[in-house]
Scaffold this motif. Structure first.
Motif, PDB file in Angstrom:
ATOM      1  N   VAL A 123     -24.699  28.035  -1.525  1.00 22.11           N
ATOM      2  CA  VAL A 123     -24.183  27.021  -0.603  1.00 22.11           C
ATOM      3  C   VAL A 123     -22.797  26.567  -1.043  1.00 22.11           C
ATOM      4  CG1 VAL A 123     -24.528  24.661   0.237  1.00 22.11           C
ATOM      5  CG2 VAL A 123     -26.449  26.272   0.180  1.00 22.11           C
ATOM      6  N   THR A 127     -19.684  26.718   1.521  1.00 25.52           N
ATOM      7  CA  THR A 127     -19.047  25.492   1.999  1.00 25.52           C
ATOM      8  C   THR A 127     -17.634  25.310   1.459  1.00 25.52           C
ATOM      9  OG1 THR A 127     -20.077  24.231   0.186  1.00 25.52           O
ATOM     10  CG2 THR A 127     -21.257  24.312   2.281  1.00 25.52           C
ATOM     11  N   GLN A 128     -17.334  25.914   0.307  1.00 23.94           N
ATOM     12  CA  GLN A 128     -15.973  25.933  -0.250  1.00 23.94           C
ATOM     13  C   GLN A 128     -15.324  24.543  -0.277  1.00 23.94           C
ATOM     14  OE1 GLN A 128     -13.596  28.984   1.579  1.00 23.94           O
ATOM     15  NE2 GLN A 128     -15.140  30.553   1.275  1.00 23.94           N
ATOM     16  N   ALA A 130     -16.178  21.821   1.327  1.00 28.00           N
ATOM     17  CA  ALA A 130     -16.431  20.944   2.475  1.00 28.00           C
ATOM     18  C   ALA A 130     -17.484  19.909   2.098  1.00 28.00           C
ATOM     19  CB  ALA A 130     -16.903  21.760   3.676  1.00 28.00           C
ATOM     20  N   GLN A 131     -17.459  18.789   2.780  1.00 28.99           N
ATOM     21  CA  GLN A 131     -18.446  17.735   2.488  1.00 28.99           C
ATOM     22  C   GLN A 131     -19.808  18.136   3.039  1.00 28.99           C
ATOM     23  OE1 GLN A 131     -18.198  14.504   0.715  1.00 28.99           O
ATOM     24  NE2 GLN A 131     -20.326  15.196   0.800  1.00 28.99           N
ATOM     25  N   LEU A 132     -20.758  18.342   2.137  1.00 24.87           N
ATOM     26  CA  LEU A 132     -22.098  18.765   2.520  1.00 24.87           C
ATOM     27  C   LEU A 132     -22.991  17.548   2.707  1.00 24.87           C
ATOM     28  CD1 LEU A 132     -23.969  21.284   2.899  1.00 24.87           C
ATOM     29  CD2 LEU A 132     -24.624  20.975   0.501  1.00 24.87           C
ATOM     30  N   LEU A 152     -21.814  22.215  -6.557  1.00 21.71           N
ATOM     31  CA  LEU A 152     -20.963  21.844  -5.426  1.00 21.71           C
ATOM     32  C   LEU A 152     -19.661  21.224  -5.923  1.00 21.71           C
ATOM     33  CD1 LEU A 152     -23.572  20.216  -3.002  1.00 21.71           C
ATOM     34  CD2 LEU A 152     -22.597  22.520  -2.863  1.00 21.71           C
ATOM     35  N   PRO A 156     -22.684  15.715  -2.731  1.00 20.46           N
ATOM     36  CA  PRO A 156     -23.199  15.718  -1.362  1.00 20.46           C
ATOM     37  C   PRO A 156     -23.646  14.334  -0.907  1.00 20.46           C
ATOM     38  CG  PRO A 156     -24.866  16.546  -2.849  1.00 20.46           C
ATOM     39  CD  PRO A 156     -23.629  16.331  -3.680  1.00 20.46           C
ATOM     40  N   GLN A 184     -19.549  17.462   6.823  1.00 21.37           N
ATOM     41  CA  GLN A 184     -18.929  18.512   7.629  1.00 21.37           C
ATOM     42  C   GLN A 184     -19.878  19.680   7.876  1.00 21.37           C
ATOM     43  OE1 GLN A 184     -15.678  18.556   4.659  1.00 21.37           O
ATOM     44  NE2 GLN A 184     -14.283  18.522   6.410  1.00 21.37           N
ATOM     45  N   ILE A 185     -20.841  19.861   6.972  1.00 25.03           N
ATOM     46  CA  ILE A 185     -21.870  20.895   7.080  1.00 25.03           C
ATOM     47  C   ILE A 185     -23.181  20.283   6.632  1.00 25.03           C
ATOM     48  CG2 ILE A 185     -22.650  23.163   6.252  1.00 25.03           C
ATOM     49  CD1 ILE A 185     -19.732  23.884   5.713  1.00 25.03           C
ATOM     50  N   LEU A 187     -27.248  20.812   5.328  1.00 24.41           N
ATOM     51  CA  LEU A 187     -28.230  21.695   4.699  1.00 24.41           C
ATOM     52  C   LEU A 187     -29.594  21.053   4.809  1.00 24.41           C
ATOM     53  CD1 LEU A 187     -29.038  24.117   2.806  1.00 24.41           C
ATOM     54  CD2 LEU A 187     -28.770  22.491   0.924  1.00 24.41           C
ATOM     55  N   ILE A 209     -27.273  24.727   7.797  1.00 25.50           N
ATOM     56  CA  ILE A 209     -27.844  25.785   6.959  1.00 25.50           C
ATOM     57  C   ILE A 209     -29.330  25.527   6.803  1.00 25.50           C
ATOM     58  CG2 ILE A 209     -27.810  26.904   4.697  1.00 25.50           C
ATOM     59  CD1 ILE A 209     -24.908  25.878   4.398  1.00 25.50           C
TER      60      ILE A 209
END
Length: 223
Positions: A123, A127-128, A130-132, A152, A156, A184-185, A187, A209
């Motif tokens: 993950v 996500t590189q 990005a705010q998970l 991460l 998160p 932003q994404i 899980l 995800i």
């Protein structure tokens, strides 16, 4: 010949999860499904897997469709015996159907696939930075499962919503909350979350995800 074993922390077979595996794993691969709580009554489960104040917990599903919250340490000890059983039955790969963190599970020869060891780095790469936003089933798991997300790049955000219903916010509400807080994404951090839950979370307008979907695709490459 390869033989896939799966071990749920609840009771097998998991009619909600096995179709996700079947969709990506060929019918030619034999499968054996087992559960830590197989054959146990709710009374026995609540006695032998009773939760302890302040200790990590897990939530899982029984064959009757109901959910139960169990102690993680006691579950891990029982899971080790079930892994030995699956290996003795010839399973060459064994997949844990739980994203919770287990510190000491092992096999003699079979390849053991533990989602909690795969999801965080995978993950993080996807996500590189990005705010998970992570949806967990129980609020208590926000602290007990947080350590596994160290890979991460950014801490998160968390919200709790159970895939098994009951009191509390809905999955759609949890997803909207996380989006409002800057996720932003998303899980879905439990093997009990399935495609319909992904659709509910996606109403927040963010990519979602699905843990078991990702793990099933990865496992299909090695069986």
């Amino acid at each position: 010949m390869s033989k896939l074993g799966t071990l749920t922390i609840g009771q097998a077979p998991r009619a909600d999860i096995t179709p996700i595996l079947d969709a990506v794993i060929g019918a030619s691969v034999p499968q054996r499904h087992a559960g830590v709580l197989d054959g146990l009554s709710r009374i026995k489960i609540e006695r032998d897997f009773a939760t302890e104040p302040g200790q990590p917990v897990l939530i899982t599903k029984l064959l009757d469709g109901s959910a139960v919250v169990i102690d993680r340490a006691r579950t891990e000890a029982a899971a080790q015996h079930k892994l030995a059983m699956l290996e003795a039955e010839g399973c060459s790969t064994i997949l844990m159907l739980c994203t919770g963190h287990f510190a000491s599970l092992s096999t003699e020869k079979a390849r053991l696939v533990e989602p909690d060891r795969i999801l965080p780095p995978a993950v993080a790469a996807l996500t590189q930075g990005a705010q998970l936003g992570i949806i967990v089933p129980l609020a208590e798991q926000i602290s007990s499962e947080a350590g596994k997300w160290a890979p991460l790049g950014r801490a998160p955000l968390y919200a709790a919503a159970s895939p098994y219903g009951g009191a509390g916010v809905s999955i759609a509400e949890a997803a909207r909350e996380l989006a409002g807080r800057g996720a932003q994404i998303l899980l879905m951090d439990c093997m009990g979350f399935v495609e319909r839950h992904r659709r509910e979370a996606a109403e927040a307008g963010l990519p979602v995800i699905l843990s078991n979907g990702m793990i099933a695709k990865l496992v299909s490459e090695i069986v």
